[in-house]
Write a protein that holds these residues in place. Structure first.
Motif, PDB file in Angstrom:
ATOM      1  N   GLU A  71      15.144  56.160  34.481  1.00  0.00           N
ATOM      2  CA  GLU A  71      15.211  56.391  35.924  1.00  0.00           C
ATOM      3  C   GLU A  71      15.648  55.164  36.719  1.00  0.00           C
ATOM      4  N   ARG A  72      15.638  53.999  36.099  1.00  0.00           N
ATOM      5  CA  ARG A  72      15.859  52.755  36.837  1.00  0.00           C
ATOM      6  C   ARG A  72      17.190  52.720  37.598  1.00  0.00           C
ATOM      7  N   PRO A  73      18.322  53.070  36.983  1.00  0.00           N
ATOM      8  CA  PRO A  73      19.597  52.919  37.712  1.00  0.00           C
ATOM      9  C   PRO A  73      19.654  53.672  39.031  1.00  0.00           C
ATOM     10  N   SER A  74      18.990  54.804  39.119  1.00  0.00           N
ATOM     11  CA  SER A  74      19.082  55.607  40.347  1.00  0.00           C
ATOM     12  C   SER A  74      17.939  55.351  41.315  1.00  0.00           C
ATOM     13  N   THR A  75      16.998  54.492  40.953  1.00  0.00           N
ATOM     14  CA  THR A  75      15.846  54.247  41.830  1.00  0.00           C
ATOM     15  C   THR A  75      15.684  52.751  42.114  1.00  0.00           C
ATOM     16  N   SER A  76      14.927  52.041  41.288  1.00  0.00           N
ATOM     17  CA  SER A  76      14.633  50.631  41.561  1.00  0.00           C
ATOM     18  C   SER A  76      15.875  49.765  41.504  1.00  0.00           C
ATOM     19  N   MET A 132      27.830  47.002  45.501  1.00  0.00           N
ATOM     20  CA  MET A 132      28.354  46.693  44.180  1.00  0.00           C
ATOM     21  C   MET A 132      29.599  47.531  43.905  1.00  0.00           C
ATOM     22  N   PRO A 133      30.655  46.928  43.331  1.00  0.00           N
ATOM     23  CA  PRO A 133      31.847  47.709  42.995  1.00  0.00           C
ATOM     24  C   PRO A 133      31.486  48.893  42.097  1.00  0.00           C
ATOM     25  N   PRO A 134      32.093  50.049  42.317  1.00  0.00           N
ATOM     26  CA  PRO A 134      31.729  51.255  41.548  1.00  0.00           C
ATOM     27  C   PRO A 134      31.796  51.067  40.043  1.00  0.00           C
ATOM     28  N   GLU A 135      32.795  50.339  39.565  1.00  0.00           N
ATOM     29  CA  GLU A 135      32.916  50.166  38.113  1.00  0.00           C
ATOM     30  C   GLU A 135      31.768  49.342  37.545  1.00  0.00           C
ATOM     31  N   GLN A 136      31.244  48.395  38.347  1.00  0.00           N
ATOM     32  CA  GLN A 136      30.101  47.605  37.898  1.00  0.00           C
ATOM     33  C   GLN A 136      28.831  48.447  37.932  1.00  0.00           C
ATOM     34  N   ALA A 137      28.648  49.248  38.968  1.00  0.00           N
ATOM     35  CA  ALA A 137      27.477  50.114  39.053  1.00  0.00           C
ATOM     36  C   ALA A 137      27.453  51.121  37.908  1.00  0.00           C
ATOM     37  N   ALA A 138      28.637  51.598  37.486  1.00  0.00           N
ATOM     38  CA  ALA A 138      28.702  52.585  36.408  1.00  0.00           C
ATOM     39  C   ALA A 138      28.246  52.010  35.074  1.00  0.00           C
ATOM     40  N   TYR A 186      22.458  48.261  30.348  1.00  0.00           N
ATOM     41  CA  TYR A 186      21.391  47.259  30.326  1.00  0.00           C
ATOM     42  C   TYR A 186      19.999  47.860  30.161  1.00  0.00           C
ATOM     43  N   LEU A 187      19.906  49.171  30.072  1.00  0.00           N
ATOM     44  CA  LEU A 187      18.591  49.805  29.934  1.00  0.00           C
ATOM     45  C   LEU A 187      17.804  49.315  28.709  1.00  0.00           C
ATOM     46  N   PRO A 188      18.427  49.087  27.553  1.00  0.00           N
ATOM     47  CA  PRO A 188      17.630  48.603  26.402  1.00  0.00           C
ATOM     48  C   PRO A 188      16.912  47.285  26.660  1.00  0.00           C
ATOM     49  N   TYR A 189      17.441  46.462  27.576  1.00  0.00           N
ATOM     50  CA  TYR A 189      16.819  45.168  27.865  1.00  0.00           C
ATOM     51  C   TYR A 189      15.656  45.293  28.847  1.00  0.00           C
ATOM     52  N   HIS A 190      15.336  46.509  29.250  1.00  0.00           N
ATOM     53  CA  HIS A 190      14.237  46.740  30.195  1.00  0.00           C
ATOM     54  C   HIS A 190      13.248  47.790  29.676  1.00  0.00           C
ATOM     55  N   GLU A 191      13.387  48.156  28.416  1.00  0.00           N
ATOM     56  CA  GLU A 191      12.643  49.306  27.912  1.00  0.00           C
ATOM     57  C   GLU A 191      11.126  49.133  27.966  1.00  0.00           C
ATOM     58  N   GLN A 231      19.281  39.822  24.890  1.00  0.00           N
ATOM     59  CA  GLN A 231      20.484  40.033  25.693  1.00  0.00           C
ATOM     60  C   GLN A 231      21.414  38.825  25.624  1.00  0.00           C
ATOM     61  N   ARG A 232      20.841  37.626  25.508  1.00  0.00           N
ATOM     62  CA  ARG A 232      21.670  36.426  25.416  1.00  0.00           C
ATOM     63  C   ARG A 232      22.530  36.452  24.150  1.00  0.00           C
ATOM     64  N   ARG A 233      21.961  36.959  23.054  1.00  0.00           N
ATOM     65  CA  ARG A 233      22.736  37.059  21.820  1.00  0.00           C
ATOM     66  C   ARG A 233      23.835  38.108  21.945  1.00  0.00           C
ATOM     67  N   GLU A 234      23.487  39.232  22.541  1.00  0.00           N
ATOM     68  CA  GLU A 234      24.471  40.310  22.655  1.00  0.00           C
ATOM     69  C   GLU A 234      25.604  39.938  23.615  1.00  0.00           C
ATOM     70  N   ASP A 235      25.288  39.237  24.703  1.00  0.00           N
ATOM     71  CA  ASP A 235      26.325  38.818  25.642  1.00  0.00           C
ATOM     72  C   ASP A 235      27.236  37.745  25.038  1.00  0.00           C
ATOM     73  N   ASP A 236      26.642  36.882  24.202  1.00  0.00           N
ATOM     74  CA  ASP A 236      27.389  35.840  23.480  1.00  0.00           C
ATOM     75  C   ASP A 236      28.236  34.989  24.422  1.00  0.00           C
ATOM     76  N   LYS A 237      27.624  34.495  25.499  1.00  0.00           N
ATOM     77  CA  LYS A 237      28.351  33.723  26.508  1.00  0.00           C
ATOM     78  C   LYS A 237      28.013  32.230  26.479  1.00  0.00           C
ATOM     79  N   ARG A 238      27.358  31.770  25.409  1.00  0.00           N
ATOM     80  CA  ARG A 238      26.953  30.372  25.347  1.00  0.00           C
ATOM     81  C   ARG A 238      27.182  29.801  23.952  1.00  0.00           C
ATOM     82  N   TRP A 239      27.292  28.473  23.927  1.00  0.00           N
ATOM     83  CA  TRP A 239      27.202  27.723  22.688  1.00  0.00           C
ATOM     84  C   TRP A 239      25.746  27.283  22.516  1.00  0.00           C
TER      85      TRP A 239
END
Length: 403
Positions: free
Chosen positions: A10-15, A28-34, A39-44, A193-201
């Motif tokens: 329920e998170r995307p449509s409420t909180s 937020m740009p529509p493509e980003q909101a979509a 990201y739901l698995p990182y808030h389960e 999420q940091r591992r999955e994003d893989d944006k750091r050394w």
């Protein structure tokens, strides 16, 4: 209007709609909101309470189940985040109602402490939170670390993308959690999420097969800045190895910037090292963390010096009451009510009257007992101050996780 606990889907449509408005570029740009559902698995495992009027969400408060070290003992910690309200429903008491209910439910579920990053510290001070020191950012030129390039240091460095070095970093932070006062960790489902994003050394320093330092970082371009996250070490050797790694970037970047613990002294890292160290606070965007006790059970069993005092905690729905704190045996014993403790004597112990923020500030080691009356956190007679000072010596907590 009703208060209810959200299901994860329920998170995307409420909180999250309210969080987007409060904390992100808006709208937020529509493509980003979509893409939010990705990201739901990182808030389960998060807990979110909302106030709703029909189908309209008016306010939301979330909690991330974390762990925190308080004076050597690791406790379950409620990391409060996502505190938001509808722009037409603000200043109507919804956040106060939600936060009071959430903290009460979590206290009853066994959470001993709570921490957050406040939009306004005075607001959360009324909920019993005490301010903690803010980590500092230090920047310097890698050219100033030339001495470390010539140093023959034992140990080795390992350089990886975060997707490959995540387990090393996570394991090292688990070790720091067990040993570092104030240190906190996100749950696995969120941190990954940091591992999955893989944006750091990540570079890790090792000695005799053991990790003694680690830091994650990015570089914004040739001739630019190496932006390092928290510089994590367990020894001077670990820090020296990481500084030597930074020094090797002298012909690549102009500056190194890294986050350090509040009690770190970068000016002593090297001779002729010119540093710029700051802890910049502004509201509501750059704030120091706050924390509080949800139960005085969090103090039971702490290693302490001898001391014996009664504290009457007032004006709080979670920890109000009278407690005897007894450290006669080197371990703090907390007895609620009229109990006499393990070192009962015929003499009554001195008594201090404290707010929840006052006892929390003592537990985390950020204020001296004599400071509490000056800050409006209680009444502390001289005899009680001496006992509280013995039981809760000053300490510097380092709240590592940014949630």
């Amino acid at each position: 209007m009703k208060i209810r606990r959200l299901a994860n889907e329920e998170r995307p449509s409420t909180s999250w709609r309210l969080q987007e408005y409060a904390f992100e570029r808006s709208p937020m740009p529509p493509e980003q909101a979509a893409k939010l559902r990705e990201y739901l698995p990182y808030h389960e495992g998060n807990v979110t309470l909302v106030v709703q009027d029909g189908a309209e969400t008016l306010a939301a408060v979330s909690m991330i189940p974390m762990r925190q070290n308080v004076r050597g003992t690791v406790h379950t910690m409620a990391g409060v985040s996502g505190v938001v309200s509808h722009p037409l429903a603000r200043r109507q008491g919804h956040i106060r109602t939600l936060l009071t209910q959430l903290l009460g439910e979590l206290r009853d579920e066994g959470y001993a402490v709570s921490a957050l990053y406040p939009f306004r510290p005075s607001f959360y001070g009324r909920f019993g939170y005490a301010a903690l020191p803010h980590p500092r950012t230090v920047s310097f030129s890698p050219a100033d670390l030339g001495g470390w390039l010539r140093a023959d240091l034992p140990g080795e460095l390992r350089w990886q993308r975060i997707r490959d070095g995540y387990d090393t970093h996570r394991g090292f932070t688990e070790r720091l959690l067990a040993s570092r006062h104030g240190f906190s960790l996100l749950p696995d489902y969120r941190d990954v999420q940091r591992r999955e994003d893989d944006k750091r050394w990540i570079v890790s320093a090792r000695h005799d097969g053991e990790v003694v330092g680690a830091v994650t970082y990015t570089i914004d371009g040739h001739g630019g800045t190496l932006h390092a996250d928290d510089l994590l070490t367990v020894s001077p050797l670990g820090r020296a190895l990481l500084l030597q790694f930074f020094a090797r970037h002298v012909d690549q970047v102009a500056r190194i910037s890294t986050v350090v613990a509040p009690d770190e002294t970068p000016e002593l890292w090297s001779t002729d090292l010119a540093t710029h160290t700051e802890s910049r606070l502004s509201f509501p965007s750059s704030v120091a963390p706050m924390a509080r006790l949800l139960s005085l059970d969090a103090l039971h069993g702490l290693s302490t010096a001898p001391g014996r005092v009664r504290v009457d905690i007032v004006d709080d729905p979670f920890v109000a009451g009278s407690y005897l704190l007894d450290g006669a045996d080197g371990r703090l014993e907390v007895t609620r009510g009229s109990g006499s403790g393990s070192a009962a004597t015929s003499a009554s112990p001195p008594t201090a009257t404290l707010t929840a923020a006052g006892i929390s500030a003592l537990a985390y080691g950020v204020l001296d007992p004599d400071e509490l009356p000056l800050r409006g956190f209680g009444t502390v007679p001289r005899e009680a101050a001496a006992e509280l000072r013995a039981l809760f010596p000053r300490a510097v907590p380092y709240l590592f996780s940014d949630f």
